[in-house]
Design an enzyme around this catalytic site. Structure first.
Site, mmCIF file in Angstrom:
data_model
loop_
_atom_site.group_PDB
_atom_site.id
_atom_site.type_symbol
_atom_site.label_atom_id
_atom_site.label_comp_id
_atom_site.label_asym_id
_atom_site.label_seq_id
_atom_site.Cartn_x
_atom_site.Cartn_y
_atom_site.Cartn_z
ATOM 1 N N LYS A 59 0.837 -1.202 0.000
ATOM 2 C CA LYS A 59 0.000 0.000 0.000
ATOM 3 C C LYS A 59 0.869 1.248 0.000
ATOM 4 O O LYS A 59 0.678 2.158 -0.808
ATOM 5 C CB LYS A 59 -0.928 -0.008 1.219
ATOM 6 N N ASP A 65 -6.183 0.057 0.102
ATOM 7 C CA ASP A 65 -6.349 0.249 1.539
ATOM 8 C C ASP A 65 -7.731 -0.236 1.953
ATOM 9 O O ASP A 65 -8.473 -0.804 1.149
ATOM 10 C CB ASP A 65 -6.124 1.712 1.919
#
Length: 176
Positions: free
Chosen positions: A113, A131
């Site tokens: 991420k 996310d």
């Protein structure tokens, strides 16, 4: 309707609703985004933006932050939660950046991420940031089918989201 068609509709609607969507973390330099992304784990971007003001004022560059005692960093970043591990990772990251640049994923505390966010926002490369918001909304919308693992969601989205749209798409999901 195919998932690719559904993705195109989602992209168009999100662009119309959030035309100026961007990363909600405040930063002026790539290293600051790296620090902020690490602090954002289990913390809101709004709180991170407040905390980093003091951190970046006290340590205005990679060299200064790399030289800082991790305990001093921890005292500042504690409001973001997980202060000890975040301070340790930030300190180690800054030392590595100061001493030698390595691949983003090899930096302490940087996962897919974080690396994707930095690649997209700082380096302008195609990126999909999977996310919590992205995973939850893509499942609700039907872009993925009951997939919860970030890497799997990312792989599925790459099949249906045009590369030029990935970064903005994810920022718009956060805004949404």
């Amino acid at each position: 309707m195919t998932k690719q068609e559904l993705a195109a509709i989602c992209i168009a609607r999100l662009k119309a609703e959030y035309p100026d969507s961007d990363c909600t973390l405040d930063y002026a330099h790539a290293w600051q985004l790296l620090v902020s992304v690490r602090l954002a784990a289990q913390c809101t971007d709004a709180r991170v933006n407040v905390v980093v003001q003091e951190l970046f004022a006290k340590y205005p560059g990679v060299k200064e932050l790399a030289a800082a005692d991790p305990a001093d960093i921890e005292a500042i970043v504690k409001p973001c939660g997980l202060g000890h591990s975040k301070a340790r990772d930030i300190s180690a990251c800054m030392r590595m950046l100061r001493d030698k640049y390595d691949a983003l994923l090899s930096l302490p505390g940087v996962g897919r991420k974080s690396a994707n966010l930095i690649m997209g926002d700082v380096f302008g490369k195609p990126a999909i940031v999977t996310d919590t918001h992205c995973i939850r909304l893509c499942n609700r919308i039907g872009l993925v089918d009951n997939v919860k693992e970030p890497a799997k969601v990312e792989r599925e989205l790459w099949k249906i989201i045009p590369p030029a749209e990935g970064n903005g798409f994810c920022h718009r999901l956060v805004d949404h």
